[in-house]
Motif scaffolding. Structure first.
Motif, mmCIF file in Angstrom:
data_model
loop_
_atom_site.group_PDB
_atom_site.id
_atom_site.type_symbol
_atom_site.label_atom_id
_atom_site.label_comp_id
_atom_site.label_asym_id
_atom_site.label_seq_id
_atom_site.Cartn_x
_atom_site.Cartn_y
_atom_site.Cartn_z
ATOM 1 N N ALA A 202 0.826 -1.213 0.000
ATOM 2 C CA ALA A 202 0.000 0.000 0.000
ATOM 3 C C ALA A 202 0.857 1.258 0.000
ATOM 4 O O ALA A 202 0.404 2.338 -0.377
ATOM 5 C CB ALA A 202 -0.926 -0.009 1.219
ATOM 6 N N ALA A 203 2.109 1.127 0.434
ATOM 7 C CA ALA A 203 2.976 2.294 0.534
ATOM 8 C C ALA A 203 3.863 2.464 -0.707
ATOM 9 O O ALA A 203 4.699 3.354 -0.739
ATOM 10 C CB ALA A 203 3.856 2.171 1.773
ATOM 11 N N ARG A 204 3.691 1.612 -1.723
ATOM 12 C CA ARG A 204 4.542 1.671 -2.904
ATOM 13 C C ARG A 204 4.065 2.778 -3.837
ATOM 14 O O ARG A 204 3.006 2.679 -4.453
ATOM 15 C CB ARG A 204 4.532 0.329 -3.634
ATOM 16 C CG ARG A 204 5.221 -0.779 -2.857
ATOM 17 C CD ARG A 204 4.954 -2.141 -3.461
ATOM 18 N NE ARG A 204 5.672 -3.175 -2.723
ATOM 19 C CZ ARG A 204 5.353 -4.470 -2.760
ATOM 20 N NH1 ARG A 204 4.327 -4.883 -3.488
ATOM 21 N NH2 ARG A 204 6.063 -5.333 -2.074
ATOM 22 N N PRO A 205 4.835 3.842 -3.950
ATOM 23 C CA PRO A 205 4.396 4.954 -4.795
ATOM 24 C C PRO A 205 4.556 4.616 -6.277
ATOM 25 O O PRO A 205 5.423 3.813 -6.650
ATOM 26 C CB PRO A 205 5.329 6.099 -4.388
ATOM 27 C CG PRO A 205 6.567 5.407 -3.924
ATOM 28 C CD PRO A 205 6.112 4.121 -3.285
ATOM 29 N N PRO A 206 3.741 5.229 -7.121
ATOM 30 C CA PRO A 206 3.889 5.007 -8.554
ATOM 31 C C PRO A 206 5.131 5.715 -9.090
ATOM 32 O O PRO A 206 5.717 6.579 -8.417
ATOM 33 C CB PRO A 206 2.610 5.624 -9.136
ATOM 34 C CG PRO A 206 2.250 6.705 -8.158
ATOM 35 C CD PRO A 206 2.638 6.151 -6.803
ATOM 36 N N LEU A 207 5.524 5.341 -10.279
ATOM 37 C CA LEU A 207 6.594 6.054 -10.962
ATOM 38 C C LEU A 207 6.175 7.499 -11.200
ATOM 39 O O LEU A 207 4.978 7.792 -11.362
ATOM 40 C CB LEU A 207 6.903 5.383 -12.303
ATOM 41 C CG LEU A 207 7.539 3.998 -12.233
ATOM 42 C CD1 LEU A 207 7.411 3.287 -13.583
ATOM 43 C CD2 LEU A 207 8.997 4.085 -11.808
ATOM 44 N N ASP A 208 7.128 8.401 -11.218
ATOM 45 C CA ASP A 208 6.863 9.811 -11.488
ATOM 46 C C ASP A 208 6.730 9.979 -13.011
ATOM 47 O O ASP A 208 7.704 10.280 -13.704
ATOM 48 C CB ASP A 208 7.987 10.673 -10.936
ATOM 49 C CG ASP A 208 7.700 12.165 -11.017
ATOM 50 O OD1 ASP A 208 6.832 12.559 -11.835
ATOM 51 O OD2 ASP A 208 8.350 12.937 -10.290
ATOM 52 N N LYS A 209 5.514 9.784 -13.494
ATOM 53 C CA LYS A 209 5.279 9.756 -14.937
ATOM 54 C C LYS A 209 5.634 11.079 -15.599
ATOM 55 O O LYS A 209 6.238 11.107 -16.682
ATOM 56 C CB LYS A 209 3.821 9.398 -15.224
ATOM 57 C CG LYS A 209 3.501 9.233 -16.702
ATOM 58 C CD LYS A 209 2.072 8.746 -16.887
ATOM 59 C CE LYS A 209 1.749 8.556 -18.361
ATOM 60 N NZ LYS A 209 0.357 8.051 -18.537
ATOM 61 N N SER A 210 5.290 12.192 -14.968
ATOM 62 C CA SER A 210 5.552 13.494 -15.583
ATOM 63 C C SER A 210 7.046 13.737 -15.730
ATOM 64 O O SER A 210 7.509 14.286 -16.736
ATOM 65 C CB SER A 210 4.904 14.616 -14.765
ATOM 66 O OG SER A 210 5.444 14.660 -13.454
#
Length: 273
Positions: free
Chosen positions: A6-14
């Motif tokens: 639940a704490a795994r952030p997504p890749l910074d797509k921008s």
């Protein structure tokens, strides 16, 4: 350890899609939410005319492909799964260096992040004696000429119970925390890979010899007693003594030094493992 899904952030797509040439020259990054295989997507992009340096990275890869057509599913946000389209202009005889060059670049990037990594010939990346990254290279024909698709799967935030085999590890396990930011790791790997690839293309045979020396220094197989299971069912045992300028592992066996090409080896392991 705090590797909580639940704490795994997504890749910074921008950030990734807006990467500039001042940070990583000649690289464009495409981020997809889900893919069966980033290599399969990159093949499609290459056949549609994608330029050298086009990268496809997936938040969640559901059927990653490895050697011998093995497949696996990685938990969302827990790994880096990406593939890069390359269009080498070096002679065909030099193409076998691509998997080794990629393994060397991943290893170098992880060392820069503070991990005690090493390369198991030809291109598995280890921390200690456990695999943290695998690489799959495919050569394809396109209307713009031959291209290579370089696929990398790197375990970043995976817990022990999420790993595909007991002989694998992740950056989170090795660091004892949630692991480094995947966006930063991806940018580091791509920058190192692009730099090594460009030098390899520009330097000719002399660069191949320097790369062989650098790769051998990073290769944990060199200096070990190994068993090589060959596709014809025969077995070669001996001591791995080096890597030749063609990227072949040199094994000092019963018949003396024997170069083993990457395409001829099914498995290499230390005899005491």
């Amino acid at each position: 350890m705090t590797s909580d899904p639940a704490a795994r952030p997504p890749l910074d797509k921008s950030r990734l899609t807006g990467i500039g040439s001042d940070e990583i020259p000649d690289v464009t990054i495409e981020v997809v939410e889900t893919a069966t295989s980033t290599n399969a997507l990159a093949v499609q992009r290459a056949q549609a005319g994608a330029a050298d340096g086009h990268v496809v990275v997936a938040e969640h890869q559901t059927a990653g492909r490895g050697r011998l057509d093995r497949t696996w599913d990685t938990p969302p946000g827990a790994a880096l799964t990406f593939s890069m389209v390359l269009r080498p202009v070096v002679p065909t005889r030099s193409w076998p260096w691509l998997p080794l060059l990629t393994g060397y670049a991943v290893d170098k990037a992880l060392k820069a992040q503070g991990f005690d990594a090493g390369v198991k010939w030809p291109n598995d990346v280890l921390i200690g004696d456990k695999k943290v990254a695998g690489i799959l290279i495919e050569r394809i024909e396109t209307s713009d000429g031959p291209a290579a698709v370089v696929g990398v799967g790197l375990n970043v935030g995976m817990r022990a119970d999420e790993l595909p085999v007991p002989t694998a590890t992740s950056l989170a396990i090795e660091a004892g925390d949630a692991g480094p930011d995947r966006t930063e790791v991806l940018l580091s790997v791509l920058s190192t890979l692009r730099e090594a690839y460009d030098a390899w293309q520009a330097g000719g045979d002399h660069t191949g010899m320097r790369l062989a020396e650098s790769y051998a220094d990073a290769c944990v197989t060199v200096g070990q007693d190994v068993r090589v299971d060959l596709p014809d069912g025969s077995v070669l045992t001996g001591r791995a003594t080096g890597v030749d300028p063609g990227g072949r592992l040199v094994v000092d066996g019963p018949d003396g030094p024997t170069p083993v090409a990457a395409g001829d080896v099914v498995h290499v392991r230390a005899l005491d493992q």
